[in-house]
Design a protein around this motif. Structure first.
Motif, PDB file in Angstrom:
ATOM      1  N   SER A 101       0.819  -1.219   0.000  1.00 52.16           N
ATOM      2  CA  SER A 101       0.000   0.000   0.000  1.00 52.16           C
ATOM      3  C   SER A 101       0.848   1.262   0.000  1.00 52.16           C
ATOM      4  O   SER A 101       0.386   2.327  -0.422  1.00 52.16           O
ATOM      5  CB  SER A 101      -0.946   0.006   1.207  1.00 52.16           C
ATOM      6  OG  SER A 101      -0.246   0.237   2.417  1.00 52.16           O
ATOM      7  N   VAL A 102       2.091   1.156   0.492  1.00 53.76           N
ATOM      8  CA  VAL A 102       2.995   2.310   0.466  1.00 53.76           C
ATOM      9  C   VAL A 102       4.104   2.106  -0.570  1.00 53.76           C
ATOM     10  O   VAL A 102       5.144   2.771  -0.528  1.00 53.76           O
ATOM     11  CB  VAL A 102       3.612   2.562   1.867  1.00 53.76           C
ATOM     12  CG1 VAL A 102       2.539   3.005   2.837  1.00 53.76           C
ATOM     13  CG2 VAL A 102       4.343   1.342   2.398  1.00 53.76           C
ATOM     14  N   ASP A 103       3.866   1.175  -1.498  1.00 52.78           N
ATOM     15  CA  ASP A 103       4.758   0.931  -2.645  1.00 52.78           C
ATOM     16  C   ASP A 103       6.155   0.505  -2.219  1.00 52.78           C
ATOM     17  O   ASP A 103       7.158   0.957  -2.765  1.00 52.78           O
ATOM     18  CB  ASP A 103       4.839   2.198  -3.513  1.00 52.78           C
ATOM     19  CG  ASP A 103       5.353   1.905  -4.921  1.00 52.78           C
ATOM     20  OD1 ASP A 103       5.180   0.763  -5.384  1.00 52.78           O
ATOM     21  OD2 ASP A 103       5.928   2.823  -5.550  1.00 52.78           O
ATOM     22  N   LEU A 114      -1.127  10.309   2.156  1.00 60.88           N
ATOM     23  CA  LEU A 114      -2.269  11.087   2.634  1.00 60.88           C
ATOM     24  C   LEU A 114      -3.594  10.462   2.213  1.00 60.88           C
ATOM     25  O   LEU A 114      -4.567  10.476   2.977  1.00 60.88           O
ATOM     26  CB  LEU A 114      -2.174  12.523   2.123  1.00 60.88           C
ATOM     27  CG  LEU A 114      -1.069  13.367   2.755  1.00 60.88           C
ATOM     28  CD1 LEU A 114      -0.933  14.689   2.031  1.00 60.88           C
ATOM     29  CD2 LEU A 114      -1.334  13.591   4.238  1.00 60.88           C
ATOM     30  N   LYS A 115      -3.622   9.911   1.009  1.00 62.60           N
ATOM     31  CA  LYS A 115      -4.846   9.226   0.572  1.00 62.60           C
ATOM     32  C   LYS A 115      -5.117   7.996   1.439  1.00 62.60           C
ATOM     33  O   LYS A 115      -6.269   7.717   1.807  1.00 62.60           O
ATOM     34  CB  LYS A 115      -4.749   8.820  -0.897  1.00 62.60           C
ATOM     35  CG  LYS A 115      -6.045   8.205  -1.454  1.00 62.60           C
ATOM     36  CD  LYS A 115      -5.918   7.870  -2.918  1.00 62.60           C
ATOM     37  CE  LYS A 115      -7.268   7.403  -3.477  1.00 62.60           C
ATOM     38  NZ  LYS A 115      -7.885   6.295  -2.755  1.00 62.60           N
ATOM     39  N   ASP A 166      -8.450   7.634   3.561  1.00 61.31           N
ATOM     40  CA  ASP A 166      -9.324   6.484   3.315  1.00 61.31           C
ATOM     41  C   ASP A 166      -9.453   5.586   4.544  1.00 61.31           C
ATOM     42  O   ASP A 166     -10.420   4.825   4.658  1.00 61.31           O
ATOM     43  CB  ASP A 166      -8.796   5.648   2.140  1.00 61.31           C
ATOM     44  CG  ASP A 166      -8.921   6.372   0.808  1.00 61.31           C
ATOM     45  OD1 ASP A 166      -9.619   7.409   0.751  1.00 61.31           O
ATOM     46  OD2 ASP A 166      -8.305   5.912  -0.171  1.00 61.31           O
ATOM     47  N   TYR A 167      -8.483   5.677   5.459  1.00 57.60           N
ATOM     48  CA  TYR A 167      -8.485   4.812   6.638  1.00 57.60           C
ATOM     49  C   TYR A 167      -9.713   5.036   7.511  1.00 57.60           C
ATOM     50  O   TYR A 167     -10.142   4.139   8.243  1.00 57.60           O
ATOM     51  CB  TYR A 167      -7.207   5.052   7.451  1.00 57.60           C
ATOM     52  CG  TYR A 167      -6.989   4.060   8.566  1.00 57.60           C
ATOM     53  CD1 TYR A 167      -6.620   2.751   8.276  1.00 57.60           C
ATOM     54  CD2 TYR A 167      -7.155   4.429   9.895  1.00 57.60           C
ATOM     55  CE1 TYR A 167      -6.423   1.825   9.284  1.00 57.60           C
ATOM     56  CE2 TYR A 167      -6.963   3.512  10.912  1.00 57.60           C
ATOM     57  CZ  TYR A 167      -6.589   2.211  10.603  1.00 57.60           C
ATOM     58  OH  TYR A 167      -6.410   1.301  11.614  1.00 57.60           O
ATOM     59  N   THR A 168     -10.295   6.213   7.425  1.00 57.58           N
ATOM     60  CA  THR A 168     -11.441   6.545   8.283  1.00 57.58           C
ATOM     61  C   THR A 168     -12.769   6.014   7.746  1.00 57.58           C
ATOM     62  O   THR A 168     -13.797   6.148   8.413  1.00 57.58           O
ATOM     63  CB  THR A 168     -11.555   8.070   8.459  1.00 57.58           C
ATOM     64  OG1 THR A 168     -11.806   8.679   7.179  1.00 57.58           O
ATOM     65  CG2 THR A 168     -10.278   8.652   9.041  1.00 57.58           C
ATOM     66  N   VAL A 169     -12.755   5.437   6.570  1.00 58.74           N
ATOM     67  CA  VAL A 169     -14.012   4.997   5.937  1.00 58.74           C
ATOM     68  C   VAL A 169     -14.756   3.983   6.796  1.00 58.74           C
ATOM     69  O   VAL A 169     -15.985   3.997   6.890  1.00 58.74           O
ATOM     70  CB  VAL A 169     -13.730   4.423   4.532  1.00 58.74           C
ATOM     71  CG1 VAL A 169     -14.982   3.757   3.972  1.00 58.74           C
ATOM     72  CG2 VAL A 169     -13.266   5.522   3.589  1.00 58.74           C
ATOM     73  N   ASP A 170     -14.042   3.093   7.454  1.00 61.66           N
ATOM     74  CA  ASP A 170     -14.672   2.032   8.250  1.00 61.66           C
ATOM     75  C   ASP A 170     -14.872   2.416   9.706  1.00 61.66           C
ATOM     76  O   ASP A 170     -14.967   1.543  10.577  1.00 61.66           O
ATOM     77  CB  ASP A 170     -13.835   0.753   8.171  1.00 61.66           C
ATOM     78  CG  ASP A 170     -13.795   0.184   6.757  1.00 61.66           C
ATOM     79  OD1 ASP A 170     -14.802   0.325   6.043  1.00 61.66           O
ATOM     80  OD2 ASP A 170     -12.759  -0.395   6.386  1.00 61.66           O
ATOM     81  N   GLY A 171     -14.924   3.703   9.999  1.00 62.98           N
ATOM     82  CA  GLY A 171     -15.180   4.140  11.367  1.00 62.98           C
ATOM     83  C   GLY A 171     -13.950   4.309  12.215  1.00 62.98           C
ATOM     84  O   GLY A 171     -14.048   4.607  13.413  1.00 62.98           O
ATOM     85  N   LYS A 172     -12.761   4.113  11.634  1.00 59.97           N
ATOM     86  CA  LYS A 172     -11.528   4.360  12.368  1.00 59.97           C
ATOM     87  C   LYS A 172     -11.205   5.851  12.288  1.00 59.97           C
ATOM     88  O   LYS A 172     -11.710   6.568  11.425  1.00 59.97           O
ATOM     89  CB  LYS A 172     -10.397   3.514  11.821  1.00 59.97           C
ATOM     90  CG  LYS A 172     -10.644   2.006  11.938  1.00 59.97           C
ATOM     91  CD  LYS A 172      -9.462   1.224  11.401  1.00 59.97           C
ATOM     92  CE  LYS A 172      -9.656  -0.276  11.575  1.00 59.97           C
ATOM     93  NZ  LYS A 172     -10.699  -0.799  10.673  1.00 59.97           N
ATOM     94  N   SER A 173     -10.349   6.314  13.178  1.00 57.83           N
ATOM     95  CA  SER A 173     -10.076   7.749  13.275  1.00 57.83           C
ATOM     96  C   SER A 173      -8.582   8.029  13.130  1.00 57.83           C
ATOM     97  O   SER A 173      -7.744   7.206  13.502  1.00 57.83           O
ATOM     98  CB  SER A 173     -10.572   8.294  14.620  1.00 57.83           C
ATOM     99  OG  SER A 173     -11.943   8.011  14.804  1.00 57.83           O
TER     100      SER A 173
END
Length: 243
Positions: A131-133, A184-185, A189-196
């Protein structure tokens, strides 16, 4: 309960010797972070941003006030309990990376997962590095990586454990524009599932990705912006500098 983190009038002071007054870095900060929210924190250098992040995450003790994460008042835990709570609930991306020099990139990410979960999902480790290449350098040690690559390993390490709350202190500071945008993306995007996510940054474009932006000045909240533009963040920071 929709709140994942709450601070109540927290202060942080550092004592000098008998001849000098204590340095008051945080001066009564109260805030809440919602589940699924990205909160970014900006402000002039020396405003207390990194200290606030460390106090919110339990890495540094507050002088007064309280910090509550997922219903747990972390100031009431002993050192072992605090460490266990952090392992199971939060992750922190440090400016200084904090990678183990004798471990490969893969093993640095895997160690965080082992400490958090008690076991390692090798596919999840590979996915985090991908995910971070960095899949192609997973067998290299930190000394064989550039500063930007080490920062991305640190970010992969944080993401791999899927914490409820992720803290990031200048996560793009060592990255070029392309790599920084990708990171940054991932955080957004990490917050999509309710994480902060709570992020300290000097990058105003990065700050504007937040659902809310807090502007700090002299250890206090100077302003709050909701889904601002980059120019609005710039204006708020400039106002804090001049005030």
């Amino acid at each position: 309960m929709n709140t994942i983190l709450e601070t109540d009038n927290i202060t942080r002071s550092f004592s000098g010797d008998r001849r000098t007054e204590p340095t008051h870095v945080l001066k009564g900060i109260s805030l809440k972070v919602r589940k699924g929210e990205m909160l970014t924190i900006v402000g002039p250098s020396g405003s207390g941003k990194s200290t606030l992040l460390q106090c919110m995450s339990g890495l540094d003790a507050v002088t007064s006030g309280s910090v509550t994460i997922a219903g747990t008042a972390i100031g009431e835990l002993n050192l072992d309990q605090t460490a266990a709570f952090r392992r199971n609930n939060i992750a922190f991306v440090f400016q200084a990376y904090n990678l183990l020099p004798a471990f490969t990139a893969f093993d640095n990410v895997a160690l965080a997962m082992r400490m958090s979960r008690g076991s390692v999902d090798r596919a999840a480790v590979r996915s985090a590095l991908q995910s971070v290449d960095l899949a192609d350098v997973s067998d290299r040690r930190p000394g064989q990586l550039s500063g930007g690559q080490q920062q991305r390993v640190a970010i992969a390490r944080a993401l791999a454990t899927s914490p409820h709350l992720l803290f990031a202190d200048e996560p793009t500071g060592a990255l070029d524009t392309e790599a920084g945008s990708r990171v940054l993306k991932l955080l957004r995007d990490y917050t999509v599932d309710g994480k902060s996510v709570v992020m300290v940054t000097h990058d105003l474009e990065a700050a504007a990705l937040g659902d809310r932006v807090l502007v700090l000045r002299d250890g206090q909240i100077h302003g709050e912006l909701i889904s601002p533009s980059v120019s609005q963040v710039l204006d708020a920071v400039e106002h804090a500098r001049r005030s």
